[in-house]
Design a protein around this motif. Structure first.
Motif, mmCIF file in Angstrom:
data_model
loop_
_atom_site.group_PDB
_atom_site.id
_atom_site.type_symbol
_atom_site.label_atom_id
_atom_site.label_comp_id
_atom_site.label_asym_id
_atom_site.label_seq_id
_atom_site.Cartn_x
_atom_site.Cartn_y
_atom_site.Cartn_z
ATOM 1 N N ASN A 1 1.200 -0.905 0.607
ATOM 2 C CA ASN A 1 -0.018 -0.055 -0.111
ATOM 3 C C ASN A 1 0.322 0.868 0.052
ATOM 4 O O ASN A 1 0.557 2.172 -0.705
ATOM 5 C CB ASN A 1 -1.181 0.034 1.018
ATOM 6 N N HIS A 2 2.426 1.376 0.954
ATOM 7 C CA HIS A 2 2.834 2.645 0.489
ATOM 8 C C HIS A 2 2.877 2.527 -0.718
ATOM 9 O O HIS A 2 3.237 3.694 -1.159
ATOM 10 C CB HIS A 2 3.637 2.005 1.902
ATOM 11 N N LEU A 3 4.036 1.297 -0.949
ATOM 12 C CA LEU A 3 4.757 1.872 -2.807
ATOM 13 C C LEU A 3 3.307 2.064 -3.459
ATOM 14 O O LEU A 3 3.576 3.120 -4.564
ATOM 15 C CB LEU A 3 5.426 0.541 -3.399
ATOM 16 N N LYS A 4 1.829 1.778 -3.489
ATOM 17 C CA LYS A 4 1.302 1.791 -4.698
ATOM 18 C C LYS A 4 0.805 3.511 -4.373
ATOM 19 O O LYS A 4 0.621 4.117 -5.537
ATOM 20 C CB LYS A 4 -0.318 1.141 -4.255
ATOM 21 N N ASP A 5 0.579 3.941 -2.695
ATOM 22 C CA ASP A 5 0.397 5.541 -2.926
ATOM 23 C C ASP A 5 1.895 6.186 -2.774
ATOM 24 O O ASP A 5 1.676 7.956 -3.207
ATOM 25 C CB ASP A 5 0.253 5.941 -1.081
ATOM 26 N N GLU A 6 2.907 6.048 -3.476
ATOM 27 C CA GLU A 6 4.524 6.248 -3.124
ATOM 28 C C GLU A 6 4.338 7.478 -4.117
ATOM 29 O O GLU A 6 3.947 6.629 -5.555
ATOM 30 C CB GLU A 6 5.671 5.789 -2.665
ATOM 31 N N SER A 7 4.167 8.658 -4.662
ATOM 32 C CA SER A 7 4.475 9.242 -6.084
ATOM 33 C C SER A 7 6.093 8.921 -6.200
ATOM 34 O O SER A 7 6.194 8.917 -7.576
ATOM 35 C CB SER A 7 5.241 10.578 -5.872
ATOM 36 N N VAL A 8 6.827 7.985 -5.913
ATOM 37 C CA VAL A 8 7.927 7.469 -7.109
ATOM 38 C C VAL A 8 7.780 6.606 -7.588
ATOM 39 O O VAL A 8 7.761 6.957 -9.115
ATOM 40 C CB VAL A 8 9.373 6.884 -5.923
ATOM 41 N N VAL A 9 6.618 5.837 -7.812
ATOM 42 C CA VAL A 9 6.733 5.208 -8.754
ATOM 43 C C VAL A 9 5.436 5.937 -9.630
ATOM 44 O O VAL A 9 6.017 5.329 -11.089
ATOM 45 C CB VAL A 9 5.300 3.582 -8.120
ATOM 46 N N SER A 10 5.025 6.609 -9.093
ATOM 47 C CA SER A 10 4.299 7.691 -10.287
ATOM 48 C C SER A 10 5.545 8.230 -11.822
ATOM 49 O O SER A 10 4.646 8.452 -12.491
ATOM 50 C CB SER A 10 2.819 8.172 -10.090
ATOM 51 N N ASP A 11 5.773 8.012 -10.276
ATOM 52 C CA ASP A 11 6.772 10.191 -10.942
ATOM 53 C C ASP A 11 7.744 8.297 -12.057
ATOM 54 O O ASP A 11 8.062 9.345 -12.846
ATOM 55 C CB ASP A 11 8.090 10.311 -10.582
ATOM 56 N N ALA A 12 8.279 7.045 -11.770
ATOM 57 C CA ALA A 12 9.350 6.336 -12.549
ATOM 58 C C ALA A 12 7.989 6.432 -13.820
ATOM 59 O O ALA A 12 8.735 6.331 -14.962
ATOM 60 C CB ALA A 12 9.693 5.517 -12.001
ATOM 61 N N PHE A 13 7.565 6.034 -13.489
ATOM 62 C CA PHE A 13 6.362 5.448 -15.016
ATOM 63 C C PHE A 13 5.591 7.165 -15.644
ATOM 64 O O PHE A 13 6.155 7.045 -16.813
ATOM 65 C CB PHE A 13 4.501 4.896 -15.005
ATOM 66 N N SER A 14 5.793 7.791 -15.124
ATOM 67 C CA SER A 14 5.860 9.033 -16.247
ATOM 68 C C SER A 14 7.092 9.384 -16.995
ATOM 69 O O SER A 14 7.094 9.592 -18.373
ATOM 70 C CB SER A 14 5.248 10.177 -14.779
ATOM 71 N N SER A 15 7.872 9.392 -16.403
ATOM 72 C CA SER A 15 9.711 9.171 -17.344
ATOM 73 C C SER A 15 9.718 8.635 -17.436
ATOM 74 O O SER A 15 10.099 8.655 -18.922
ATOM 75 C CB SER A 15 10.522 9.249 -15.932
ATOM 76 N N LEU A 16 9.142 7.322 -17.418
ATOM 77 C CA LEU A 16 9.313 5.820 -18.471
ATOM 78 C C LEU A 16 8.287 6.515 -20.150
ATOM 79 O O LEU A 16 8.895 5.991 -20.773
ATOM 80 C CB LEU A 16 8.869 5.391 -18.217
ATOM 81 N N LYS A 17 7.076 6.806 -20.152
ATOM 82 C CA LYS A 17 6.338 7.546 -20.811
ATOM 83 C C LYS A 17 7.026 8.519 -21.240
ATOM 84 O O LYS A 17 6.887 8.635 -22.597
ATOM 85 C CB LYS A 17 4.935 7.527 -20.371
ATOM 86 N N ALA B 1 10.422 9.386 -21.352
ATOM 87 C CA ALA B 1 11.430 8.566 -22.355
ATOM 88 C C ALA B 1 11.136 7.982 -23.846
ATOM 89 O O ALA B 1 11.416 8.109 -24.745
ATOM 90 C CB ALA B 1 12.521 7.652 -21.329
ATOM 91 N N THR B 2 9.554 7.471 -23.673
ATOM 92 C CA THR B 2 9.435 6.129 -25.135
ATOM 93 C C THR B 2 8.942 7.299 -26.224
ATOM 94 O O THR B 2 9.146 7.242 -27.045
ATOM 95 C CB THR B 2 8.338 5.817 -24.377
ATOM 96 N N SER B 3 8.375 8.563 -25.288
ATOM 97 C CA SER B 3 7.821 9.815 -26.055
ATOM 98 C C SER B 3 9.017 9.682 -26.698
ATOM 99 O O SER B 3 9.075 10.579 -28.317
ATOM 100 C CB SER B 3 7.002 10.851 -25.343
ATOM 101 N N ASP B 4 10.518 10.387 -26.435
ATOM 102 C CA ASP B 4 11.256 11.225 -26.525
ATOM 103 C C ASP B 4 11.953 10.256 -27.997
ATOM 104 O O ASP B 4 12.697 10.775 -29.072
ATOM 105 C CB ASP B 4 12.173 11.434 -25.424
ATOM 106 N N LEU B 5 12.300 9.093 -27.360
ATOM 107 C CA LEU B 5 12.591 7.811 -28.414
ATOM 108 C C LEU B 5 12.157 7.702 -29.764
ATOM 109 O O LEU B 5 12.682 7.525 -30.997
ATOM 110 C CB LEU B 5 12.932 6.517 -27.434
ATOM 111 N N LYS B 6 9.881 7.797 -29.563
ATOM 112 C CA LYS B 6 9.754 7.734 -31.324
ATOM 113 C C LYS B 6 10.052 9.162 -31.565
ATOM 114 O O LYS B 6 9.758 9.077 -33.234
ATOM 115 C CB LYS B 6 8.617 7.659 -30.308
ATOM 116 N N THR B 7 10.114 9.962 -31.035
ATOM 117 C CA THR B 7 10.042 11.519 -32.155
ATOM 118 C C THR B 7 11.330 11.038 -32.355
ATOM 119 O O THR B 7 11.647 11.645 -34.038
ATOM 120 C CB THR B 7 10.216 12.898 -30.618
ATOM 121 N N TYR B 8 12.516 10.968 -31.837
ATOM 122 C CA TYR B 8 14.367 11.089 -31.858
ATOM 123 C C TYR B 8 14.358 9.916 -33.213
ATOM 124 O O TYR B 8 15.600 10.421 -34.506
ATOM 125 C CB TYR B 8 14.907 10.527 -31.138
#
Length: 162
Positions: free
Chosen positions: A76-92, A94-101
């Motif tokens: 529950n702590h990890l689910k509520d933690e903003s670190v996980v959501s930040d990691a997913f947004s960072s991954l998204k 990076a994927t967008s930047d790679l597609k553009t490149y």
């Protein structure tokens, strides 16, 4: 898999039938007693280990409940933690930047070269005064810009070590 299983089951049944026809009554009785004895031993062993498992669970119920609660709290702590959501947004991102490149690189490759000199800028020219002589020529080694020739090794053949 199913066909081979059915064939094996059929072969086992056929061999059991043939063996049962060749056995005498006393041999059949001994085999039946042996099978019953083995089944009783297996049942006793299963009951014994089931009792051991229940005893262990009863003795350690508090520890097991604390462990389950700890795992649940961490999840529950990890689910509520903003670190996980930040990691997913960072991954998204990076994927967008790679597609553009990749898309930009694809467009650059598809454009034809306007000046032929840009393509032929990496030609190698050999300009050695000994190149035209008919006797044995000196070996000339070319290194990329900024590289130096490696030191000579102390081997018998005096070849450089790389």
């Amino acid at each position: 898999m199913k066909k081979s299983f059915l064939l094996g089951l059929g072969a086992a049944a056929a061999s059991a039938f043939v063996i049962s026809k060749k056995l005498t009554e006393s041999q059949k009785d001994r085999i039946a007693m042996k099978i019953d004895e083995t089944l009783l031993n297996l049942r006793d062993t299963a009951v014994k280990y089931d009792k051991y498992a229940h005893d262990y669970l009863d003795e350690n119920r508090d520890t097991i409940n604390n462990f389950k609660q700890s795992i649940s709290d961490r999840f529950n702590h990890l689910k509520d933690e903003s670190v996980v959501s930040d990691a997913f947004s960072s991954l998204k991102q990076a994927t967008s930047d790679l597609k553009t490149y990749i898309q930009d690189s694809k467009e650059d490759i598809e454009q034809p070269f306007e000046n032929h000199d840009e393509v032929m800028q990496d030609d190698i020219f050999i300009d050695d005064p000994n190149f035209g002589e008919e006797d044995e020529l000196k070996t000339v080694t070319f290194f990329p810009e900024g590289w130096e020739e490696p030191e000579k090794s102390l081997d018998d053949n005096n070849e450089p070590q790389l």
